[in-house]
Scaffold this active site. Structure first.
Site, PDB file in Angstrom:
ATOM      1  N   CYS A 179      -1.989   7.488   6.190  1.00 19.34           N
ATOM      2  CA  CYS A 179      -2.320   7.508   4.761  1.00 19.34           C
ATOM      3  C   CYS A 179      -3.054   8.712   4.378  1.00 19.34           C
ATOM      4  CB  CYS A 179      -3.404   6.412   4.529  1.00 19.34           C
ATOM      5  SG  CYS A 179      -4.190   6.150   3.125  1.00 19.34           S
ATOM      6  N   TRP A 234      -2.396  -3.722   6.947  1.00 20.79           N
ATOM      7  CA  TRP A 234      -2.793  -3.039   8.177  1.00 20.79           C
ATOM      8  C   TRP A 234      -3.395  -3.926   9.264  1.00 20.79           C
ATOM      9  CZ3 TRP A 234      -1.056   1.720   7.700  1.00 20.79           C
ATOM     10  CH2 TRP A 234      -1.097   2.298   6.523  1.00 20.79           C
ATOM     11  N   ARG A 267      -5.173  -5.872  -2.526  1.00 23.74           N
ATOM     12  CA  ARG A 267      -4.973  -5.621  -1.395  1.00 23.74           C
ATOM     13  C   ARG A 267      -6.031  -4.840  -0.553  1.00 23.74           C
ATOM     14  NH1 ARG A 267      -0.747  -0.956  -2.567  1.00 23.74           N
ATOM     15  NH2 ARG A 267      -0.408  -1.223  -0.427  1.00 23.74           N
ATOM     16  N   ALA A 268      -5.945  -5.057   0.891  1.00 22.48           N
ATOM     17  CA  ALA A 268      -6.866  -4.285   1.820  1.00 22.48           C
ATOM     18  C   ALA A 268      -6.399  -3.017   2.243  1.00 22.48           C
ATOM     19  CB  ALA A 268      -7.135  -5.308   2.818  1.00 22.48           C
ATOM     20  N   THR A 269      -7.098  -2.097   1.439  1.00 28.36           N
ATOM     21  CA  THR A 269      -6.646  -0.497   1.496  1.00 28.36           C
ATOM     22  C   THR A 269      -7.379   0.008   2.772  1.00 28.36           C
ATOM     23  OG1 THR A 269      -7.700  -0.101  -0.382  1.00 28.36           O
ATOM     24  CG2 THR A 269      -5.504  -0.527  -0.619  1.00 28.36           C
ATOM     25  N   VAL A 270      -6.971   1.356   3.130  1.00 27.87           N
ATOM     26  CA  VAL A 270      -7.724   2.331   3.733  1.00 27.87           C
ATOM     27  C   VAL A 270      -7.624   3.545   3.137  1.00 27.87           C
ATOM     28  CG1 VAL A 270      -7.459   1.566   6.313  1.00 27.87           C
ATOM     29  CG2 VAL A 270      -5.682   3.128   5.445  1.00 27.87           C
ATOM     30  N   GLU A 325     -12.930   3.871  -1.855  1.00 26.05           N
ATOM     31  CA  GLU A 325     -12.193   4.741  -2.874  1.00 26.05           C
ATOM     32  C   GLU A 325     -12.363   5.965  -2.281  1.00 26.05           C
ATOM     33  OE1 GLU A 325     -10.712   7.140  -4.700  1.00 26.05           O
ATOM     34  OE2 GLU A 325     -10.453   5.148  -5.527  1.00 26.05           O
ATOM     35  N   SER A 326     -11.136   6.957  -1.786  1.00 26.01           N
ATOM     36  CA  SER A 326     -11.502   7.964  -0.961  1.00 26.01           C
ATOM     37  C   SER A 326     -11.925   9.123  -1.693  1.00 26.01           C
ATOM     38  CB  SER A 326      -9.910   8.227  -0.487  1.00 26.01           C
ATOM     39  OG  SER A 326      -9.175   8.665  -1.623  1.00 26.01           O
ATOM     40  N   TYR A 382       4.441   8.924  -4.998  1.00 21.87           N
ATOM     41  CA  TYR A 382       4.356   7.295  -5.116  1.00 21.87           C
ATOM     42  C   TYR A 382       4.707   6.910  -6.030  1.00 21.87           C
ATOM     43  CZ  TYR A 382       1.155   7.111  -0.794  1.00 21.87           C
ATOM     44  OH  TYR A 382       0.989   7.114   0.543  1.00 21.87           O
TER      45      TYR A 382
END
Length: 297
Positions: A51, A84, A112-115, A130-131, A177
């Site tokens: 990611c 994930w 969704r379960a994001t990284v 939030e990156s 994307y």
């Protein structure tokens, strides 16, 4: 995905799209900050090497010298039907899937379960997913623990950097994307042309400077690098961004390697994870075959 805290359907890369078939990215659900002057080892990062959004947080952690203060867990690169997954039960709550940490933090969470995820080990909850927030937090709020005196958000460059970050996100970071997950030809072409318009613009910008804003490495460079390093490995092929590779751009390619060779940055890049992850997306690659190349980035 999760709906009201329950896993209700198999993982899909696209949660939402426009009427014209454009990919729409989910908004982040956790947007808190950290405790001032936090002790070492209070916070933990969950990331995936596949990611780009997660790996920019790894880059900040390396560049600031925060490895001793902020621990890390890396998920398996292959996306499962529950998103994930951990190779073995993760260290904080002994969970098997990332989505279980989300429902531990909010038992009614939908999405969704994001990284990446920034986790508070003292309160046992997600602080931020939030990156863009997390890289700012790592740059600004852990200076009392940082072993390296570097500021990737210098005040005199913030306005110019903000404008550049917007271009990088819209046309390149998210552009790949939008091309890869488009559900109509027209939506794909919009993403595709944005990607290469953006790359052409930055190729010209880098013809006469070391980094995007001059001689000083900034957050903008981190934001761009994570997409560039994945481009020839995955986006060129599986996302159909196949007009040119990054190695075909003289200045972008040299710049990418300049950043890659900074101390510690190589350790934030795992080419095999990147390929395994993107090529595990069944909607794009039903047979799951992972290419052997490219031999070089």
């Amino acid at each position: 995905m999760l709906r009201n805290g329950k896993w209700v359907e198999n993982w899909q890369p696209i949660q939402q799209k426009s009427e014209d078939g454009d990919f729409i990215r989910q908004s982040s659900g956790f947007r808190q900050g950290v405790v001032k002057n936090a002790p070492a080892d209070r916070y933990h990062l969950y990331v995936a090497y596949i990611c780009p959004w997660a790996c920019r947080t790894l880059m900040l952690r390396k560049l600031k010298g925060l490895e001793h203060a902020i621990s890390v867990s890396v998920v398996n690169p292959v996306l499962t039907e529950q998103g994930w997954a951990f190779d073995s039960p993760e260290q904080n709550l002994q969970k098997d899937y990332m989505h279980q940490l989300y429902t531990h933090s909010d038992n009614q969470y939908t999405g969704r379960a994001t990284v990446p995820v920034l986790w508070d080990k003292y309160q046992q909850k997600i602080v931020n997913n939030e990156s863009a927030d997390i890289i700012k937090i790592l740059n600004d709020d852990f200076n009392h623990l940082a072993q390296n005196d570097i500021n990737l958000r210098p005040t005199h460059l913030l306005e110019e950097m903000s404008e550049l970050n917007e271009l990088i996100y819209d046309k390149i970071n998210n552009g790949v994307y939008r091309a890869g997950f488009a559900s109509t030809q027209q939506a794909y072409e919009r993403g595709y042309y944005d990607v290469f318009t953006g790359l052409d613009t930055l190729e010209e910008k880098l013809a006469h400077r070391k980094y995007l804003l001059g001689e000083q490495l900034t957050e903008a460079d981190i934001r761009l690098f994570v997409t560039l390093i994945r481009f020839d490995l995955a986006y060129y092929s599986v996302f159909k961004c196949n007009k040119q590779r990054i190695r075909d751009y003289q200045h972008l390619h040299a710049y990418m390697h300049r950043v890659y060779n900074l101390p510690g940055i190589k350790q934030t890049v795992n080419a095999q994870h990147i390929k395994q992850g993107y090529y595990s997306i069944k909607t794009l690659n039903p047979n799951g075959i992972v290419p052997l190349g490219p031999d070089q980035i």
